[in-house]
Design a protein around this motif. Structure first.
Motif, PDB file in Angstrom:
ATOM      1  N   PRO A  81      47.614  56.789  36.886  1.00  0.00           N
ATOM      2  CA  PRO A  81      46.342  57.023  36.193  1.00  0.00           C
ATOM      3  C   PRO A  81      46.093  56.041  35.047  1.00  0.00           C
ATOM      4  N   ALA A  82      47.137  55.421  34.531  1.00  0.00           N
ATOM      5  CA  ALA A  82      46.974  54.465  33.428  1.00  0.00           C
ATOM      6  C   ALA A  82      46.197  53.226  33.848  1.00  0.00           C
ATOM      7  N   ILE A  83      46.084  52.978  35.148  1.00  0.00           N
ATOM      8  CA  ILE A  83      45.328  51.814  35.628  1.00  0.00           C
ATOM      9  C   ILE A  83      43.854  51.916  35.240  1.00  0.00           C
ATOM     10  N   MET A  84      43.391  53.117  34.941  1.00  0.00           N
ATOM     11  CA  MET A  84      41.995  53.304  34.537  1.00  0.00           C
ATOM     12  C   MET A  84      41.688  52.518  33.267  1.00  0.00           C
ATOM     13  N   PHE A  85      42.646  52.395  32.361  1.00  0.00           N
ATOM     14  CA  PHE A  85      42.423  51.614  31.148  1.00  0.00           C
ATOM     15  C   PHE A  85      42.168  50.152  31.487  1.00  0.00           C
ATOM     16  N   VAL A  86      42.912  49.636  32.447  1.00  0.00           N
ATOM     17  CA  VAL A  86      42.739  48.240  32.865  1.00  0.00           C
ATOM     18  C   VAL A  86      41.391  48.059  33.562  1.00  0.00           C
ATOM     19  N   LEU A  87      41.035  49.016  34.405  1.00  0.00           N
ATOM     20  CA  LEU A  87      39.771  48.914  35.140  1.00  0.00           C
ATOM     21  C   LEU A  87      38.562  48.942  34.212  1.00  0.00           C
ATOM     22  N   LYS A  88      38.653  49.663  33.121  1.00  0.00           N
ATOM     23  CA  LYS A  88      37.512  49.763  32.202  1.00  0.00           C
ATOM     24  C   LYS A  88      37.254  48.476  31.422  1.00  0.00           C
ATOM     25  N   PHE A  89      38.216  47.562  31.429  1.00  0.00           N
ATOM     26  CA  PHE A  89      37.976  46.281  30.765  1.00  0.00           C
ATOM     27  C   PHE A  89      36.885  45.473  31.454  1.00  0.00           C
ATOM     28  N   ILE A  90      36.470  45.888  32.654  1.00  0.00           N
ATOM     29  CA  ILE A  90      35.378  45.228  33.365  1.00  0.00           C
ATOM     30  C   ILE A  90      34.080  45.353  32.572  1.00  0.00           C
ATOM     31  N   VAL A  91      33.973  46.375  31.757  1.00  0.00           N
ATOM     32  CA  VAL A  91      32.762  46.591  30.973  1.00  0.00           C
ATOM     33  C   VAL A  91      32.514  45.428  29.999  1.00  0.00           C
ATOM     34  N   ILE A  92      33.580  44.846  29.467  1.00  0.00           N
ATOM     35  CA  ILE A  92      33.428  43.797  28.453  1.00  0.00           C
ATOM     36  C   ILE A  92      32.748  42.550  29.015  1.00  0.00           C
ATOM     37  N   PRO A  93      33.227  41.967  30.127  1.00  0.00           N
ATOM     38  CA  PRO A  93      32.493  40.806  30.660  1.00  0.00           C
ATOM     39  C   PRO A  93      31.095  41.167  31.147  1.00  0.00           C
ATOM     40  N   ALA A  94      30.928  42.409  31.620  1.00  0.00           N
ATOM     41  CA  ALA A  94      29.588  42.829  32.043  1.00  0.00           C
ATOM     42  C   ALA A  94      28.626  42.789  30.859  1.00  0.00           C
ATOM     43  N   LEU A  95      29.052  43.276  29.711  1.00  0.00           N
ATOM     44  CA  LEU A  95      28.206  43.234  28.515  1.00  0.00           C
ATOM     45  C   LEU A  95      27.912  41.798  28.091  1.00  0.00           C
ATOM     46  N   TYR A  96      28.901  40.941  28.241  1.00  0.00           N
ATOM     47  CA  TYR A  96      28.718  39.532  27.880  1.00  0.00           C
ATOM     48  C   TYR A  96      27.587  38.918  28.705  1.00  0.00           C
ATOM     49  N   PHE A  97      27.575  39.200  30.002  1.00  0.00           N
ATOM     50  CA  PHE A  97      26.531  38.635  30.860  1.00  0.00           C
ATOM     51  C   PHE A  97      25.193  39.339  30.665  1.00  0.00           C
ATOM     52  N   ILE A  98      25.213  40.604  30.347  1.00  0.00           N
ATOM     53  CA  ILE A  98      23.958  41.322  30.084  1.00  0.00           C
ATOM     54  C   ILE A  98      23.289  40.762  28.833  1.00  0.00           C
TER      55      ILE A  98
END
Length: 133
Positions: A81-98
């Motif tokens: 379940p700790a992999i969820m923390f790694v997966l949520k880092f996708i939000v950061i580059p998404a915000l950068y492009f937004i």
């Protein structure tokens, strides 16, 4: 019931605090903290998603909850379940492009949607854990 609720609340708070403290230390130590996280308070969106991750992790790891979505569920089966923390880092580059979108209204509406997608399951998970559902 009550002591478990306090303990559950403390565990969620503790697990949520770790990425929050790390982000705060990075911000304070590095004056060149990425401006896009400060821009239009993007860090609030990131924190909402980490709150979701924290409550999801606690629910899966300690209370036999399960992930309903296919990709995160497969990742949790393979890793933990700790992999969820790694997966949520996708939000950061998404915000950068937004933030590259010129239209202010469109950019902010997309950010509101991303915020809601993070905070609503976080509140649901948090409430379910506290109520013992």
């Amino acid at each position: 019931f009550f002591p478990n609720t306090i303990l559950d609340l403390f565990v969620i708070f503790l697990i949520f605090s770790i990425p929050l403290i790390v982000a705060y230390v990075i911000m304070k130590m590095n004056s060149k903290f990425p401006d896009f996280l400060k821009y239009e308070k993007n860090y609030i969106i990131v924190l909402a998603h980490f709150f979701d991750t924290s409550t999801t992790y606690v629910g899966i790891a300690f209370f036999s909850y399960f992930e309903k979505h296919v990709l995160p569920s497969a990742a949790i089966e393979i890793f933990s379940p700790a992999i969820m923390f790694v997966l949520k880092f996708i939000v950061i580059p998404a915000l950068y492009f937004i933030d590259k979108i010129d239209d202010k209204t469109t950019r902010r509406m997309i950010k509101i949607v991303i915020f809601i997608l993070g905070i609503s399951p976080a509140i649901r998970n948090f409430t379910r854990i506290l109520l013992g559902v």
